[in-house]
Design a protein around this motif. Structure first.
Motif, PDB file in Angstrom:
ATOM      1  N   GLN A 114       0.831  -1.204   0.000  1.00  0.00           N
ATOM      2  CA  GLN A 114       0.000   0.000   0.000  1.00  0.00           C
ATOM      3  C   GLN A 114       0.864   1.252   0.000  1.00  0.00           C
ATOM      4  O   GLN A 114       0.549   2.231  -0.673  1.00  0.00           O
ATOM      5  CB  GLN A 114      -0.960  -0.024   1.191  1.00  0.00           C
ATOM      6  N   LEU A 117       2.187   1.654  -3.461  1.00  0.00           N
ATOM      7  CA  LEU A 117       1.155   2.181  -4.355  1.00  0.00           C
ATOM      8  C   LEU A 117       1.046   3.702  -4.281  1.00  0.00           C
ATOM      9  O   LEU A 117       0.768   4.360  -5.281  1.00  0.00           O
ATOM     10  CB  LEU A 117      -0.198   1.537  -4.042  1.00  0.00           C
ATOM     11  N   VAL A 118       1.293   4.262  -3.117  1.00  0.00           N
ATOM     12  CA  VAL A 118       1.261   5.716  -2.962  1.00  0.00           C
ATOM     13  C   VAL A 118       2.309   6.365  -3.861  1.00  0.00           C
ATOM     14  O   VAL A 118       2.050   7.377  -4.507  1.00  0.00           O
ATOM     15  CB  VAL A 118       1.488   6.110  -1.487  1.00  0.00           C
ATOM     16  N   GLN A 121       1.684   6.058  -8.031  1.00  0.00           N
ATOM     17  CA  GLN A 121       0.385   6.506  -8.529  1.00  0.00           C
ATOM     18  C   GLN A 121       0.383   6.871 -10.000  1.00  0.00           C
ATOM     19  O   GLN A 121      -0.542   6.538 -10.719  1.00  0.00           O
ATOM     20  CB  GLN A 121      -0.109   7.701  -7.724  1.00  0.00           C
ATOM     21  N   SER A 122       1.406   7.547 -10.475  1.00  0.00           N
ATOM     22  CA  SER A 122       1.414   8.010 -11.869  1.00  0.00           C
ATOM     23  C   SER A 122       1.872   6.925 -12.843  1.00  0.00           C
ATOM     24  O   SER A 122       1.787   7.111 -14.048  1.00  0.00           O
ATOM     25  CB  SER A 122       2.301   9.241 -12.008  1.00  0.00           C
ATOM     26  N   THR A 127       1.785   0.239 -10.741  1.00  0.00           N
ATOM     27  CA  THR A 127       0.622   0.062  -9.877  1.00  0.00           C
ATOM     28  C   THR A 127      -0.006  -1.310 -10.092  1.00  0.00           C
ATOM     29  O   THR A 127      -0.392  -1.983  -9.127  1.00  0.00           O
ATOM     30  CB  THR A 127      -0.412   1.179 -10.152  1.00  0.00           C
ATOM     31  N   ASN A 131      -0.379  -4.223  -7.305  1.00  0.00           N
ATOM     32  CA  ASN A 131      -1.714  -4.769  -7.022  1.00  0.00           C
ATOM     33  C   ASN A 131      -1.763  -6.274  -7.209  1.00  0.00           C
ATOM     34  O   ASN A 131      -2.474  -6.974  -6.483  1.00  0.00           O
ATOM     35  CB  ASN A 131      -2.768  -4.087  -7.891  1.00  0.00           C
TER      36      ASN A 131
END
Length: 138
Positions: A114, A117-118, A121-122, A127, A131
């Motif tokens: 998590q 993932l921050v 983001q772009s 990502t 995931n």
């Protein structure tokens, strides 16, 4: 007086030239090619895959040696050091999460993913990879 004006102008031009901050090791973009691939047998590829800052590459190589010996705590130590150098590098979080899974700590793996993932983001492909590993934590 003219000397003072010229000196101030020269000094301010010098400072303006020095104000550009070079890209530091924690600001480098990491692409998906830098992430280890999953092998046919379900294991992860080498931690050394990808093009990284030399300090990070060295730590990834040390973590890879420990991974092959299944010394998960030692591998995590090297990856923690890599994260200290590049605290916004999602590839480091990805590797740490994988090691956490090997150690049986799904909660820590989810937390690391998590956080990764921050910082990804772009980057849609990054990502997606994060995931995919997060889905394995469930």
């Amino acid at each position: 007086m003219v000397r003072l004006v010229v000196l101030i102008f020269t000094f301010s031009a010098f400072l303006a030239g020095c104000s550009a901050v070079p890209e530091g090791p924690d600001q480098q973009r990491v692409n998906v090619a830098a992430l280890p691939d999953w092998q046919a047998d379900g294991s992860m590829g080498s931690f050394t895959e990808g093009n990284h800052h030399p300090a990070i590459a060295s730590l990834f190589a040390k973590a890879e040696i420990e991974r092959r010996k299944q010394r998960w705590r030692s591998a995590m130590t090297y990856l923690d050091q890599a994260r200290q150098i590049q605290p916004r590098n999602p590839a480091v979080f990805y590797r740490q999460a994988w090691v956490s899974l090997q150690m049986g700590d799904r909660a820590q793996a989810r937390n690391l993913l998590q956080r990764g993932l921050v910082f990804a983001q772009s980057d849609v492909a990054m990502t997606e990879r994060l995931n995919q590993l997060l889905a394995q934590c469930q």
